[in-house]
Design an enzyme around this catalytic site. Structure first.
Site, PDB file in Angstrom:
ATOM      1  N   HIS A 157       0.835  -1.220   0.000  1.00 36.43           N
ATOM      2  CA  HIS A 157       0.000   0.000   0.000  1.00 36.43           C
ATOM      3  C   HIS A 157       0.865   1.265   0.000  1.00 36.43           C
ATOM      4  O   HIS A 157       0.424   2.312   0.439  1.00 36.43           O
ATOM      5  CB  HIS A 157      -0.942   0.044   1.205  1.00 36.43           C
ATOM      6  CG  HIS A 157      -1.661  -1.245   1.455  1.00 36.43           C
ATOM      7  ND1 HIS A 157      -2.913  -1.506   0.932  1.00 36.43           N
ATOM      8  CD2 HIS A 157      -1.284  -2.350   2.143  1.00 36.43           C
ATOM      9  CE1 HIS A 157      -3.284  -2.726   1.316  1.00 36.43           C
ATOM     10  NE2 HIS A 157      -2.313  -3.265   2.035  1.00 36.43           N
ATOM     11  N   SER A 278      14.964  21.753 -15.225  1.00 32.77           N
ATOM     12  CA  SER A 278      13.757  22.550 -15.439  1.00 32.77           C
ATOM     13  C   SER A 278      14.178  23.882 -16.036  1.00 32.77           C
ATOM     14  O   SER A 278      15.242  24.407 -15.711  1.00 32.77           O
ATOM     15  CB  SER A 278      13.049  22.770 -14.099  1.00 32.77           C
ATOM     16  OG  SER A 278      12.254  23.930 -14.165  1.00 32.77           O
ATOM     17  N   LYS A 284      16.102  21.632 -10.046  1.00 36.28           N
ATOM     18  CA  LYS A 284      15.419  20.389 -10.401  1.00 36.28           C
ATOM     19  C   LYS A 284      16.305  19.405 -11.159  1.00 36.28           C
ATOM     20  O   LYS A 284      17.110  19.780 -11.991  1.00 36.28           O
ATOM     21  CB  LYS A 284      14.197  20.698 -11.290  1.00 36.28           C
ATOM     22  CG  LYS A 284      13.072  21.414 -10.575  1.00 36.28           C
ATOM     23  CD  LYS A 284      12.386  20.585  -9.497  1.00 36.28           C
ATOM     24  CE  LYS A 284      11.523  19.493 -10.075  1.00 36.28           C
ATOM     25  NZ  LYS A 284      10.310  20.019 -10.711  1.00 36.28           N
ATOM     26  N   GLU A 291       9.636   8.718 -16.532  1.00 36.43           N
ATOM     27  CA  GLU A 291       8.238   9.139 -16.721  1.00 36.43           C
ATOM     28  C   GLU A 291       7.741   8.740 -18.107  1.00 36.43           C
ATOM     29  O   GLU A 291       6.594   8.323 -18.279  1.00 36.43           O
ATOM     30  CB  GLU A 291       8.117  10.650 -16.530  1.00 36.43           C
ATOM     31  CG  GLU A 291       8.392  11.095 -15.105  1.00 36.43           C
ATOM     32  CD  GLU A 291       8.553  12.595 -15.007  1.00 36.43           C
ATOM     33  OE1 GLU A 291       7.545  13.273 -14.819  1.00 36.43           O
ATOM     34  OE2 GLU A 291       9.691  13.095 -15.144  1.00 36.43           O
TER      35      GLU A 291
END
Ligand code: ARG
Length: 465
Positions: A157, A278, A284, A291
């Site tokens: 979970h 970024s 970043k 992704e």
């Protein structure tokens, strides 16, 4: 001008829109190598059976070789007016060798031709995907060996569950990919029947030798039913189904990379080679490749769904609907191959912060189950009771804002007076993973043995076929 290949009974040429919806050359030109390979096998068979003369077959084969050379050199001019790869090749053959080119299409149809070409294409793709899967397995198994004893929290979970080893986590994916390879190998096995010679749908009256062409093209045997052969796209569907499941596996690992490399987890770091910055936030480091691997699952599973819907409800035998089989397959298998390569790169690249992993495994009462097991083993309590007592000790730790192992012995004894000092060994995450020696368990010894077994296997026989 009517179509030069089939326009005999037509007085006028197709409308612009008709040509646009009908033509597949813009995408099926990818089948050129397989189309020529199949034509060469076909013409050799036509000569061997005396359907065309050896001289004619020689001219045709020579012409096909020349076309192959033109295509390899990128000099071949594909024409939309000629619809598809089959007619583009045949028309060029006619330009090169004259009317004898027309004999190539004896005893075959584009229906068995396209089914054959496409099977050959899918078969090659399966082989490429299999080596991509094997490469990823090897990268993961090597990572597993390096991190056989690296302790991290295991989750259920996405809540801290029990300490595990990072190596064990890597090997979980090695197992998934092994099943993926099995599914692709299975699809390849069923694909191995050659449709060539089924002609349009009913077979042919020419005395062809289908075993000869099947063999020449590396198939196990010819298909048994001509109607089935020209209307079957199961091989593409099965491959897309296997690809969808494999992509789903990649998406899960990709998601874990996204989580682990976030500052909140801080379990791992990707090098500059697999990170992006970024344009506005200078701090970043984004895991874009992970992704995108995660996202590509959508188009791969979508391709499976798309082709399934194309095939649904089609009456036998061939229908032009089936021309819509290629784009989803091309796109999905390209995406999978790229995803596999990116994943293999990322796995090799991934720098593990073992300290951060260990720290996380030392929080959130990750060894509560070990405490319950200790109560069972040492005090002979039924597990249910041990679970209850442990729950109360956890609640006590929570009330003090501490992890379980930070409680003092008197504090633990206030809940269960029979607990002794040696309980602390059970609460240590390193000891916890070492104790899980059951078959398939996370113990470093298990992981080391399994990782070595995989590495040996993968280095010896990288291909499952
Ligand atoms: N381009 C077609 C396809 O991909 C080839 C088969 C055409 N057959 C036909 N009867 N029109 O399906």
């Amino acid at each position: 001008m009517t179509n030069t290949m089939w326009g005999g009974r037509f007085a006028a040429s197709p409308s612009q829109i008709m040509e646009e919806i009908n033509a597949s050359i813009d995408f099926d030109k990818r089948l050129w190598r397989h189309d020529i390979e199949a034509s060469k096998a076909h013409v050799a068979m036509l000569a061997a059976t005396g359907i065309v003369s050896a001289k004619e077959a020689g001219e045709i084969a020579k012409g096909l070789d020349q076309i192959l050379g033109e295509m390899e050199a990128g000099q071949f001019k594909f024409t939309r007016a000629l619809e598809d790869i089959h007619l583009n090749v045949e028309s060029r053959l006619h330009e090169l060798i004259g009317p004898v080119a027309g004999k190539l299409h004896t005893a075959r149809s584009r229906n068995d031709q396209v089914a054959t070409d496409f099977k050959l294409y899918v078969r090659d793709e399966i082989a490429a995907i299999d080596s991509g899967l094997a490469a990823l397995q090897l990268a993961l198994a090597q990572k597993a060996l390096d991190h056989a004893a690296t302790v991290m929290p295991g989750f259920t979970h996405l809540q801290t569950a029990q300490p595990i080893t990072f190596g064990h986590h890597c090997l979980a994916y090695v197992e998934m990919l092994a099943r993926d390879r099995g599914r692709f190998a299975d699809a390849a096995k069923r694909l191995a029947e050659c449709p060539l010679g089924s002609a349009a749908l009913a077979g042919t009256s020419f005395p062809i030798d289908r075993i000869m062409t099947a063999k020449a093209l590396g198939f196990a045997r010819p298909t048994a039913n001509s109607l089935d052969a020209v209307s079957d796209r199961d091989f593409a569907l099965e491959t897309l189904a296997a690809a969808s499941i494999a992509a789903m596996h990649l998406s899960r690992f990709a998601e874990e990379i996204v989580l682990w490399t976030s500052p909140q987890f801080g379990f791992a770091r990707l090098s500059d080679a697999y990170s992006t910055g970024s344009s506005i936030m200078p701090q970043k480091r984004n895991p874009d490749a992970a992704e995108l691997v995660r996202a590509k699952t959508g188009r791969i599973a979508g391709a499976f769904q798309a082709l399934l819907m194309v095939m649904k409800g089609l009456p036998l035998a061939y229908a032009k609907d089936m021309q819509e089989d290629k784009e989803p397959v091309f796109d999905a298998l390209d995406a999978l191959k790229l995803g596999l390569a990116a994943m293999t790169g990322m796995v090799g690249d991934l720098e593990i912060d073992a300290k951060a992993m260990k720290r996380a495994a030392s929080r959130a009462h990750a060894t509560a189950t070990d405490l319950a097991d200790w109560l069972v083993k040492t005090l002979g309590l039924p597990f249910r009771d041990a679970h209850h007592i442990t729950g109360r000790i956890v609640a006590l730790a929570d009330s003090k804002g501490a992890d379980l192992k930070k409680l003092t012995l008197p504090e633990i004894k206030s809940v269960e007076p029979r607990v002794t000092e040696d309980v602390y060994a059970a609460l240590d995450p390193g000891r916890s993973v070492k104790s899980r020696k059951s078959q398939g368990g996370t113990a470093p010894g298990n992981v080391r043995r399994e990782a070595k077994r995989w590495i040996k296997r993968l280095e010896k026989a990288p291909l499952s076929r």
